[in-house]
Structures are given as C-alpha cells and as structure tokens.
Design an enzyme around this catalytic site. Sequence first.
Site, PDB file in Angstrom:
ATOM      1  N   GLY A  98       0.812  -1.219   0.000  1.00 48.69           N
ATOM      2  CA  GLY A  98       0.000   0.000   0.000  1.00 48.69           C
ATOM      3  C   GLY A  98       0.840   1.261   0.000  1.00 48.69           C
ATOM      4  O   GLY A  98       1.746   1.434  -0.823  1.00 48.69           O
ATOM      5  N   GLY A 117       3.005   2.037   2.079  1.00 48.07           N
ATOM      6  CA  GLY A 117       4.346   1.818   2.627  1.00 48.07           C
ATOM      7  C   GLY A 117       4.468   2.112   4.108  1.00 48.07           C
ATOM      8  O   GLY A 117       5.583   2.307   4.610  1.00 48.07           O
ATOM      9  N   LYS A 145       3.908   0.183   6.797  1.00 46.86           N
ATOM     10  CA  LYS A 145       4.641  -0.843   7.555  1.00 46.86           C
ATOM     11  C   LYS A 145       6.027  -1.042   6.969  1.00 46.86           C
ATOM     12  O   LYS A 145       6.970  -1.372   7.691  1.00 46.86           O
ATOM     13  CB  LYS A 145       3.837  -2.136   7.598  1.00 46.86           C
ATOM     14  CG  LYS A 145       2.554  -1.967   8.414  1.00 46.86           C
ATOM     15  CD  LYS A 145       1.819  -3.255   8.617  1.00 46.86           C
ATOM     16  CE  LYS A 145       0.524  -3.021   9.373  1.00 46.86           C
ATOM     17  NZ  LYS A 145      -0.489  -2.279   8.599  1.00 46.86           N
ATOM     18  N   ASP A 176       1.012  -9.377  -8.443  1.00 48.65           N
ATOM     19  CA  ASP A 176      -0.190  -9.950  -7.841  1.00 48.65           C
ATOM     20  C   ASP A 176       0.242 -11.132  -6.976  1.00 48.65           C
ATOM     21  O   ASP A 176       0.687 -12.163  -7.493  1.00 48.65           O
ATOM     22  CB  ASP A 176      -1.128 -10.411  -8.968  1.00 48.65           C
ATOM     23  CG  ASP A 176      -2.400 -11.033  -8.424  1.00 48.65           C
ATOM     24  OD1 ASP A 176      -2.465 -11.314  -7.206  1.00 48.65           O
ATOM     25  OD2 ASP A 176      -3.335 -11.240  -9.220  1.00 48.65           O
ATOM     26  N   CYS A 189      -7.030  -6.389   9.207  1.00 50.08           N
ATOM     27  CA  CYS A 189      -7.749  -5.495  10.125  1.00 50.08           C
ATOM     28  C   CYS A 189      -9.235  -5.857  10.124  1.00 50.08           C
ATOM     29  O   CYS A 189     -10.097  -4.983  10.130  1.00 50.08           O
ATOM     30  CB  CYS A 189      -7.517  -4.027   9.768  1.00 50.08           C
ATOM     31  SG  CYS A 189      -8.024  -3.597   8.100  1.00 50.08           S
TER      32      CYS A 189
HETATM   33  C1  LIG Z   1      -4.434  -3.620   4.246  1.00 53.86           C
HETATM   34  S1  LIG Z   1      -3.766  -2.869   2.850  1.00 53.86           S
HETATM   35  C2  LIG Z   1      -2.075  -2.772   3.299  1.00 53.86           C
HETATM   36  C3  LIG Z   1      -1.609  -1.510   3.922  1.00 53.86           C
HETATM   37  C4  LIG Z   1      -0.091  -1.419   3.978  1.00 53.86           C
HETATM   38  N1  LIG Z   1       0.538  -2.637   4.395  1.00 53.86           N
HETATM   39  C5  LIG Z   1       0.362  -0.309   4.914  1.00 53.86           C
HETATM   40  O1  LIG Z   1       0.649  -0.573   6.088  1.00 53.86           O
HETATM   41  O2  LIG Z   1       0.409   0.817   4.438  1.00 53.86           O
HETATM   42  C6  LIG Z   1      -3.741  -4.193   1.683  1.00 53.86           C
HETATM   43  C7  LIG Z   1      -2.997  -3.886   0.409  1.00 53.86           C
HETATM   44  O3  LIG Z   1      -2.939  -5.088  -0.371  1.00 53.86           O
HETATM   45  C8  LIG Z   1      -3.006  -4.737  -1.715  1.00 53.86           C
HETATM   46  N2  LIG Z   1      -3.405  -5.953  -2.484  1.00 53.86           N
HETATM   47  C9  LIG Z   1      -4.649  -6.404  -2.724  1.00 53.86           C
HETATM   48  N3  LIG Z   1      -4.622  -7.533  -3.444  1.00 53.86           N
HETATM   49  C10 LIG Z   1      -3.309  -7.806  -3.660  1.00 53.86           C
HETATM   50  C11 LIG Z   1      -2.636  -8.823  -4.399  1.00 53.86           C
HETATM   51  N4  LIG Z   1      -3.312  -9.806  -5.013  1.00 53.86           N
HETATM   52  N5  LIG Z   1      -1.276  -8.780  -4.455  1.00 53.86           N
HETATM   53  C12 LIG Z   1      -0.580  -7.787  -3.829  1.00 53.86           C
HETATM   54  N6  LIG Z   1      -1.180  -6.789  -3.150  1.00 53.86           N
HETATM   55  C13 LIG Z   1      -2.528  -6.792  -3.069  1.00 53.86           C
HETATM   56  C14 LIG Z   1      -4.026  -3.626  -1.758  1.00 53.86           C
HETATM   57  O4  LIG Z   1      -3.927  -2.866  -2.947  1.00 53.86           O
HETATM   58  C15 LIG Z   1      -3.665  -2.850  -0.481  1.00 53.86           C
HETATM   59  O5  LIG Z   1      -2.757  -1.824  -0.760  1.00 53.86           O
END
Ligand SMILES: C[S@@+](CC[C@H](N)C(=O)[O-])C[C@H]1O[C@@H](n2cnc3c(N)ncnc32)[C@H](O)[C@@H]1O
Length: 427
Positions: free
Chosen positions: A241, A243, A245, A286, A356
């Site tokens: 996302g 960044g 974390k 992905d 979450c």
């Molecule tokens: C809960 S958010 C993460 C927030 C981030 N870790 C942070 O602390 O800023 C989940 C993230 O997973 C990404 N995501 C969704 N499906 C995904 C996939 N198949 N592969 C990689 N990333 C994916 C979304 O776009 C989103 O940014």
Amino acid sequence: MVLDVLARVATEGAHASVALDRALPTLPRPEDRSFATDVVYGTLRWAPAIDAALGARLRDPDALPARVRAALRAGTYERGVRGTPAHAAVHAWVEAIKRGRGPEAALAGLVNAVLRRVDLDDAERRGGAAAAVALPPALWRHLSAALGPEDAAASARAMLAPAPLWLTVLGDGAVAALEAEGAEVRPGPLPTSKSVRPRRPLAELSAFRDGLVQPQNPSSAAIVGALGDVHDRTVLDVGSGHGVKAAQLAAAGARVIAVEVDARRSEAGRRNLDRLGFEVRHVVADATEPLDGLPLVDAALLDAPCTGTGTLRGHPEIKQRWNDGDVRVAAARQGAMLRRVAERVRPGGRLVYAVCALGREEGEDVVVDFLAGAPDWRAVEVVLALPTRTAEVGARILPSVDGLDGFYVAALERAGVASDPDAAAHS
Ligand SMILES: C[S@@+](CC[C@H](N)C(=O)[O-])C[C@H]1O[C@@H](n2cnc3c(N)ncnc32)[C@H](O)[C@@H]1O
C-alpha cells in the site's frame, strides 16, 4: 454539504474520508469543518441504530431520495447522540431540504414531522442487540461468532467513538517539531505512537513534510513487532500500500521489498517512503500468483486486503456495505496470497499474517486451512506490545480499548535452517 457527502456515500459507494476531504474546503470556517466532520462520521457510525429508530416513524425509508434520508439520519444523530436541542437540530435539516431541488423540497414537512418525534431509544426495542450497538444484524452475528457477544458488543460500542489522530514517530525531534507548531501531543500505548491534536492540517506541519511522522493506528504499528528482530534481514512486505509498515521495517534496519498489486498505490508508497527517507525496493505484482521473480527472504509480512471490520471507527461506511459474500471473496484471496508468500520464505524464516478484520473467516480459518496443506510450517506465539486476545491460532487486538483498531495476527515459522542464511538474506 453534509447531506451531499452522506448521499454520495450511500448511493455511489464513496469512502467517507475521500468524499469529506473533497467537500470540506467549501466551508471557510474551521468550526463548520469540524461540525461537518463529526456529523458525517457520527451519522455513519450510528446509522444502523438510527435506521432502526427511524423505522418506528417511517413506513419505507429506502424509498426516500438520498439527501432526504441523509437529513433524517443526520438530524437523528444530532438530537440523539450530540444532544442538540430538538428545535435547533430539526430546523437546520428541514431548511436544508427546503432549499433542495425538485421533489426534495416537497418532503421538508415529512422531515420536520419525523425529526420531531424520532427517539434513538426506540433502536434497541425495534432492532434488538445489533441495533443497540449500531451494527447491521448480519455483521453483529459475524462478530459475535468470532469474539463472543460480550467482546463483540464492547468492540462495536468502542468503535462508535471518534479516533484521535495517531502518529507513528519515525524520525528524531518529531515531538518537539509538532509542539513548536502548536500541536498537543500525548503519549500512546507504544513508545512510538502519539495521539496528536494539531492546530493545522497534518500535511502543512513540518514534522510531516520532513518525514518525521506517519499517520498510523497503534494496532497497525504493533503488528510489525510479531516478526521479531528484523535488523539486517531481508523482509517482504506484501500488500505494501502506502508503505506504512515498510517504513517501520526499514526503520528497524530491514532490507525491505514492498510488493503491491496496484501500480498507483505502489507509486504512492514510493513517494511516501521518499518523504520518510527510507530506501525500499518496490515491486508491482499480484501475490495470489507465483512470486518467482523474488528472492527467498528471511521474513515476510502479509498485511492482507480484508473487509476492514476492525476499522469501523475510521471507516464507518463499511457497516452499510459489509456482507457475507465479500467475506468469502476476501478469505479466498487471503488464502491464495498466504500460500504464495510462504513459498518465498526460506527454511527457518518467519511469516506474519495480519488483517484489520475481526471475523474468523478472514482470521484463524485462513491460517488453519493454510497449515493443513503446509507440513513444513507451524504457528508460533504472537508477541505484541499491545494486549491481545488469543485465538485458536494467532491472536486479536480488540478495538474495545481507547482509539485502537481491531486486528487479527498470526505468526508462522518454516521448519529447517537456511543452508547459508547470508546468501539467502542477500540473494
Ligand atoms: C491492508 S492494505 C495494506 C496496507 C499497507 N501494508 C500499509 O501498512 O500501508 C492491503 C494492500 O494489499 C493490496 N493488495 C490487494 N490484493 C493484492 C494482491 N493480489 N497482491 C498484492 N497486493 C494486493 C491492496 O492494494 C492494499 O494496498
């Protein structure tokens, strides 16, 4: 303006924060902006209880135009929760509807009649335990099944209160810089988490612009601790996302590879990490597919996309959209990501899975299912700097404590040792 924002959230699926951020600049006075913010978020947080109470006065609320429905909800929130005297609360929303276009203005009389009589105490009588804690019935059943009715009710009630602005401190001198610009800074539940009341929008503060702080709920900040010591380790941050974390991991001395499926988000993450002064490798991929292009790493954090039921405080519109079908879709994606990410962790390495969301389906069910097909992996104790409630596998941070979001976290370890840990770490 409040009615337009609430109507957009209801009919266009807009995020409350995005719709509000766009509309707030139309209000020049800070006190009007803070009133509008409270009414939009408060109305959405209380909506299931408000709708149950309105059900006692209206035969078919769904048939009303979106702005009229919004006026009824906002007026009920003002009267029932903010405690605004009836005449003032009713008058303001009736006038807003009178000024509306077309058929809307003709419904001002109905808004007046309903808002004079509506009583939030009717909510529990009509909607039972779910309405008493302002949850839709299906979401109440879902959370009760995972947490038990007592913790589900306490969590739901706690998430009716606004959250403070939580900042994670990532650079020296952050508190002094915030205070120099008039912000009130209070200690949070982690040494690096501060509850902050700024005098100006965050983006205008030098502590933010200079990359010393990052908005982040303490629960989200605590998750990274489940990886243990990451100093000098290569760590995958999957679902990176913006960044947030990744920044914590880099600050703890890890070499971070941030994996994100959405190219625009990955770019936003890169900009955010530049602001914070951390160097991280960004990969757009992905993670439900094989991640063969990536090296074997010492550790991985999978902060998976989820239905967000632990964040109803800050994202109250989720209450209106949440459904079992979305949970099933999310759980299938989480399971696929977990399997793919595990393939990239070296023998002896650690993987932390976090969401979450509070339901079992996106939590322990995903992990138990993964472990059943992965004999070289086992669950280990989750050690966090915040209180947790142990689950069948992993643990939860409950949102029943002041201002915390809810999370599910599991820590997993792969059997064996890397034949050459340094080679694995640097490959
Ligand atoms: C809960 S958010 C993460 C927030 C981030 N870790 C942070 O602390 O800023 C989940 C993230 O997973 C990404 N995501 C969704 N499906 C995904 C996939 N198949 N592969 C990689 N990333 C994916 C979304 O776009 C989103 O940014």
